[in-house]
Design an enzyme around this catalytic site. Structure first.
Site, PDB file in Angstrom:
ATOM      1  N   CYS A   1      24.354  28.027   2.073  1.00  0.00           N
ATOM      2  CA  CYS A   1      23.944  27.837   3.467  1.00  0.00           C
ATOM      3  C   CYS A   1      23.555  29.141   4.161  1.00  0.00           C
ATOM      4  O   CYS A   1      22.826  29.122   5.155  1.00  0.00           O
ATOM      5  CB  CYS A   1      25.052  27.148   4.257  1.00  0.00           C
TER       6      CYS A   1
ATOM      7  N   HIS B   1      23.272  28.293  11.830  1.00  0.00           N
ATOM      8  CA  HIS B   1      23.248  27.321  10.738  1.00  0.00           C
ATOM      9  C   HIS B   1      23.738  25.986  11.281  1.00  0.00           C
ATOM     10  O   HIS B   1      24.760  25.922  11.968  1.00  0.00           O
ATOM     11  CB  HIS B   1      24.152  27.804   9.603  1.00  0.00           C
TER      12      HIS B   1
ATOM     13  N   ASN C   1      23.280  18.796   7.717  1.00  0.00           N
ATOM     14  CA  ASN C   1      23.372  20.137   7.136  1.00  0.00           C
ATOM     15  C   ASN C   1      22.353  20.243   6.003  1.00  0.00           C
ATOM     16  O   ASN C   1      22.529  19.650   4.938  1.00  0.00           O
ATOM     17  CB  ASN C   1      24.797  20.369   6.606  1.00  0.00           C
TER      18      ASN C   1
END
Length: 323
Positions: free
Chosen positions: A114, A250, A280
């Site tokens: 990520c 993020h 996500n």
């Protein structure tokens, strides 16, 4: 004069298949209210047959090139942040290079889960600052739907697929925080925290594996480490939180986003939030949010941004840039 890596184009791609929270009801022990209350996610996109990380990355790259008024012939390098490349090798970046018809330069993948796009930004900045390249396409693209355990309600509802891209160009600045472009970076990792977020497969195991996560532990580390890395990056850029126009974090979980903003003493109104629509998307989430934020009219030329991310490894970092 100082050479800065300046964003001159942004673009993104989302698969057409939209999966609402309701689609999980009856399949696993969850419902729309449970997912929204714990993550802020309402829907996400999943690839359809024929769509891969490289095809999505190419679509996002083309959108960024169009936004910049450039073509593949103007690009010196491609850096693709992903944990879900089409193949073990070659890199998905070289596949994008071929799909764009780019006949020169170089391309490579970067893997920090990520946090991948933050690491890609830092690497692109170094290439530009050193004079090795003039223009770099930085892409984040993921097909996390391919590595999800659909019986695990703690992870299966969180992730989505997509891609985002930026085109960076070397431009001269004055060497102050008023310059456009990347002003500072901060990168970190701690391999001792591997077991908090990982895929339980890979080449050496002979399986692709599935995402495994200790959610409560990741949350605790995320808020603390994201605020710390953002603060470090701001200090290196010579700015304070009051100077910031937008945080572009993020997009993993709305509670992490809110907690980090609070620690940085910035209101949620100054945070670009897309997690509700994308879930996500790992390394794709920041470039997606940047492109969508520009498309919405939130992010404008000259705005000062802090973007930060944390992912498996654990790996985390932040970048301060003026749009």
């Amino acid at each position: 004069m100082t050479i800065r890596a300046v964003v001159i184009g942004a673009g993104h791609y989302l698969p057409k298949r939209v999966v609402e929270n309701a689609e999980f009801e009856g399949k696993i022990d969850t419902d729309d209210e449970w997912i929204r209350s714990r993550s802020g996610i309402e829907r996400r996109h999943f690839v359809s047959e024929g769509e891969t990380t490289s095809t999505m990355a190419t679509a996002a790259a083309l959108a960024a090139l169009k936004d910049a008024g450039k073509t593949a012939a103007d690009v010196d390098a491609i850096i693709l942040a992903t944990s879900t490349a089409d193949l073990t090798f070659p890199s998905a970046a070289t596949m994008v290079q071929a799909q764009l018809g780019m006949e020169r330069g170089f391309a490579f993948d970067i893997q920090a889960v990520c946090a991948g796009f933050i690491f890609a930004l830092a690497n692109a900045n170094a290439l530009i600052a050193s004079g090795q390249v003039k223009r770099v396409l930085i892409i984040g693209a993921e097909t996390f739907s391919k590595i999800i355990d659909w019986t695990d309600r703690t992870t299966s509802v969180l992730f989505g697929d997509g891609a985002g891209a930026l085109l960076l160009e070397a431009q001269e600045g004055e060497g102050t925080s008023k310059d456009r472009g990347i002003l500072s970076t901060d990168l970190n990792s701690d391999g001792r925290l591997h077991d908090l977020l990982f895929a339980d497969g890979g080449v050496s195991t002979g399986t692709t594996g599935y995402v495994r996560m200790q959610g409560n532990q990741v949350f605790r580390h995320a808020v603390e480490k994201l605020a710390a890395t953002a603060t470090t990056a701001m200090e290196r850029a010579g700015i304070e939180s009051s100077d910031i126009d937008w945080i572009v974090p993020h997009q993993a979980n709305i509670r992490i986003i809110q907690g980090t903003a609070k620690k940085l003493n910035l209101p949620i109104e100054q945070v670009v939030v897309t997690v509700q629509d994308h879930g996500n998307t790992s390394a794709a989430s920041i470039p997606l949010a940047l492109s969508v934020g520009q498309e919405r009219g939130q992010i404008k030329k000259g705005d000062l941004l802090v973007t930060e991310a944390i992912g498996g490894g654990l790996a985390w970092g932040a970048v301060v840039l003026r749009w």
